[in-house]
Motif scaffolding. Sequence first.
Motif, short mmCIF file in Angstrom:
data_model
loop_
_atom_site.label_atom_id
_atom_site.label_comp_id
_atom_site.label_asym_id
_atom_site.label_seq_id
_atom_site.Cartn_x
_atom_site.Cartn_y
_atom_site.Cartn_z
N ASP A 782 0.82 -0.97 0.66
CA ASP A 782 -0.12 0.18 -0.20
C ASP A 782 0.40 1.21 0.40
O ASP A 782 0.17 2.31 0.01
N VAL A 783 2.35 1.21 -0.59
CA VAL A 783 3.44 2.11 0.15
C VAL A 783 2.52 3.35 -0.94
O VAL A 783 3.27 4.53 -0.77
N PHE A 784 1.81 2.86 -2.44
CA PHE A 784 1.82 4.07 -3.31
C PHE A 784 0.37 4.37 -3.09
O PHE A 784 -0.39 5.51 -3.53
N LYS A 785 0.05 4.56 -2.04
CA LYS A 785 -1.60 4.90 -1.82
C LYS A 785 -1.08 6.28 -1.04
O LYS A 785 -2.60 6.31 -0.46
N MET A 792 2.47 11.90 -7.54
CA MET A 792 3.22 11.61 -8.61
C MET A 792 2.19 10.54 -9.40
O MET A 792 2.57 10.84 -10.96
N GLY A 793 1.29 10.18 -9.20
CA GLY A 793 0.48 9.35 -10.55
C GLY A 793 -0.50 7.80 -9.45
O GLY A 793 0.12 8.08 -8.35
N SER A 794 -1.03 6.91 -10.36
CA SER A 794 -1.73 6.67 -9.64
C SER A 794 -0.49 5.19 -9.55
O SER A 794 0.30 5.10 -9.85
N ALA A 795 -0.77 4.00 -8.74
CA ALA A 795 -0.29 2.88 -8.22
C ALA A 795 0.35 2.29 -9.67
O ALA A 795 1.86 1.77 -10.07
N LYS A 800 4.49 0.98 -13.68
CA LYS A 800 4.35 1.14 -15.25
C LYS A 800 5.88 2.02 -15.68
O LYS A 800 6.46 1.19 -16.47
N SER A 801 6.33 2.45 -14.95
CA SER A 801 7.46 3.44 -15.41
C SER A 801 8.60 2.74 -14.70
O SER A 801 9.82 2.73 -15.07
N PHE A 802 8.31 1.30 -13.86
CA PHE A 802 9.86 0.27 -14.18
C PHE A 802 9.96 -0.35 -15.15
O PHE A 802 10.61 -1.41 -15.60
N GLY A 803 8.63 -0.69 -16.00
CA GLY A 803 8.27 -1.75 -16.90
C GLY A 803 7.70 -2.88 -16.54
O GLY A 803 7.49 -3.50 -17.24
N GLY A 804 6.92 -2.74 -15.61
CA GLY A 804 6.01 -2.87 -15.06
C GLY A 804 6.18 -4.21 -13.67
O GLY A 804 7.35 -3.15 -12.68
N ARG A 805 5.40 -4.62 -13.12
CA ARG A 805 5.94 -5.05 -11.61
C ARG A 805 6.88 -5.91 -11.22
O ARG A 805 7.34 -5.98 -10.18
N PRO A 806 7.15 -7.03 -11.99
CA PRO A 806 8.81 -7.63 -11.80
C PRO A 806 9.69 -6.90 -11.59
O PRO A 806 11.00 -6.89 -10.67
N GLN A 807 9.44 -6.42 -12.87
CA GLN A 807 10.68 -4.80 -12.56
C GLN A 807 10.56 -4.14 -11.34
O GLN A 807 11.82 -3.81 -10.99
#
Length: 840
Positions: A782-785, A792-795, A800-807
Amino acid sequence: MDKKQLSESDICDKFIRPAMEQAGWHGFDQIYREFPLRAGRVSVRGNKAHRDLSTVLRADYALFFKANIPIAVVEAKDNNKPMGSGMAQAINYAELLGVPFCFSSNGDGFVFRDATLADGVLEKNLTLDEFPSPQDLWERYCAWKGWTPAVRQVAEFDYAPSKTPRYYQINAINRTVEAIAQGQNRAMLVMATGTGKTYTAFQIIWRLWKSGAKKRILFLADRNILIDQTMVNDFRPFKGAMAKLSPNAKGVERVDAQGQVTLENVDLAVNKTTKLVDKSYEIYLSLYQAVTGTEEERNIYKQFSPDFFDLIVVDECHRGSANEDSAWREILTYFGNAAQVGLTATPKETQDTSNSDYFGEPIYTYSLKQGIEDGFLSPYKVVRVDLDKDTFGWRPTQGMTDKHGHLIEDRIYNATDMNRKLVLEKRDEVVAAKITEYLKATDRYAKTIVFCEDIDHAARMRQALANANADICKDHPKYVVQITGDNAEGKLELDNFIDPEKTYPVIATTSKLMSTGVDAQTCKLIVLDQNIKSMTLFKQIIGWGTRLREDLGKTWFTILDFKRATELFADPKFDGEPVQIYQPKGDEPVTPPDELTGTPGMGDPLTTGQPDPLADPFGAQAGGYTAPGAGGDAEPKKYVLGGMVTVAVARERVQYLSADGKLITESLRDYTRINLAKQYDSLDKFLQAWNDADRKAALVEELEKQGVLIEALAEEIGKDLDPFDLLLHVAYNQPPLTRRERANRVKKRNAFTQYGPVARKVIDALIDKYADEGIATIESNDVFKVQPFTQMGSASELVKSFGGRPQYLGALQTLERELYAPQVTVMPANAGIHPPDSRA
């Protein structure tokens, strides 16, 4: 169908339950799936509490001959395990329920354990078709118990329809009913305050009454409020057949779901004018004070013939009834042919007073410690405050007089004398200030009881607390009240104090009146400023706080101890140790000081000739009360000193409760070092475990479960330290870094240049979040909440700015590696060879 592929739940549904039903067990009232045994211990962390789910206990199946009469347990396993692999668990559950039959199954059949040895065999294997019927097990059970048909008729009788009893209540009810049915005329139940003694008594009476085993019953207690509460709550189903042995009753207020207040009157069995008893009722409830006395007209019970009652139940039977010359014993002796059941939280055993002498050994015991471990009672923490004059003593100067002009005897006065022989008015102010400080830091409207030395002390403490809380008391004078035997107005406030719906009074000062448990469900603070000799009294005082009301925010309570009374926790006769949070100041010691020689309250039993602190619930002392400064030539009862003698807090400290429920006697640092060494015997192994952990917060949580007190360490050493640094510093003597220092080191390295501007901005914010709040926050889903990420934007956009959740998770792991990377110091070329800085 391949059984090996089925889950344990599938094995239960497809094989075990059908086998039981085929044998004649009814799914509605005989087979209980996931039967609850232990609710799970309430764990306290700082000022928050949660249930430890690892301590929740449920039997896969509990089998009942009929509702609330258990007879067997069944433990299930999946088909990859042996058929008997659940037997150890089944035996444990069977011991809790007090049943002799256990089964273990993996779906292929059953391993059956029969502790009655009906066939001469303890354990044997059964096919699915060979599961025994309810009647078969019940016949074995009754033969094992040696019951006659008449006993069986009573033992098999139904419970009253009501809430589902807990396992220990089932044991207490069934054992008592069985004992009385077999002709036992004296029985004692020991159940900790708050575990439902009155409900237990109701079901015992109901079953014995409805089965015809007992026809006329007398229920005795020593408080009006206990009688009235009982009549309108647990004993309500007796209405019409039940009456109070008193000519007076004020009724009980009830509040419905809409908030409407109604007054419910209770039926009275004594004519107000003639004092004659109506003998048409079958169940009578009475105060022992109301039916006995020196004057013949007060001896209402003698209007009954000695064989009128065939069952007497004595609530809180430790209070007075154990003494041969007590009023209760007089009643019990008069109705000596009746079966008599004593209920108590604290069986009384002293040189001249004994419950077990009269009632016999308890037929069932459920202790405070068991209640806390099971999660049915609230745990507590203890804050011990030593005052300088109590701890180090005080001696008057030569020829010194008190404020009333009395010459003060020249000797050293210590904790034993405070408020008994010596009154320091500044001490009252310091105690009141400490209580107020605690309430302000937690909840100023938390129900609080202050146990004082005597009535005079209670009156002074009321005034001192009113002054300390003048901002509230000027508008709400009942914020602090004195509830003692001589204070009629204060006694009237007792009902309001224990009512969860009533805000006032919040603080009650008392001496003996409130030393015995009434249903105070929301009491959160107990203050001990009284010398306590009696373990019975101590347990009763603690019982004021043990009731658990999660719906009202009451999950634990605090004992604020000014008299070292809580050293009674170390007495073998005390069975419920505290959960405690460490709150020392500076370098103050953690271990308790040596006991003061001759100081009461250290667990010494009452000896012959000493007054029983429970004999008079109003706290009145024999010979009357002499006020400080009273006239006459006799030496004053107390010396009273005003502002000429100052009092200060000498130290505050608390012991701890380890993961296995034992009080820790080492210092916090030593205990952590020893405990961590059990998990990791070297620094390298600890560092490896830390670095290998995907989630550091999960490792910290696991260490806390093993008894490492992370939060207490942070309080002592520094809240700005990471758990990693706390443990390195305390257990392995490494110099610590603050979270901010670790964060700044990462920022200087420019380790995330491969990411785009948005991702780098997120990483910078995560680093700052770590510095402010710690590793658990940045690992949270929940850190992005929360701010600043929500700006900065939605979670999903940030991930997505990293390329996806694994990244993103990969970047988070890189960040953690950087945060905990060893620091290597680069030395000048001519400085020689030096080892790297060992700090991680």
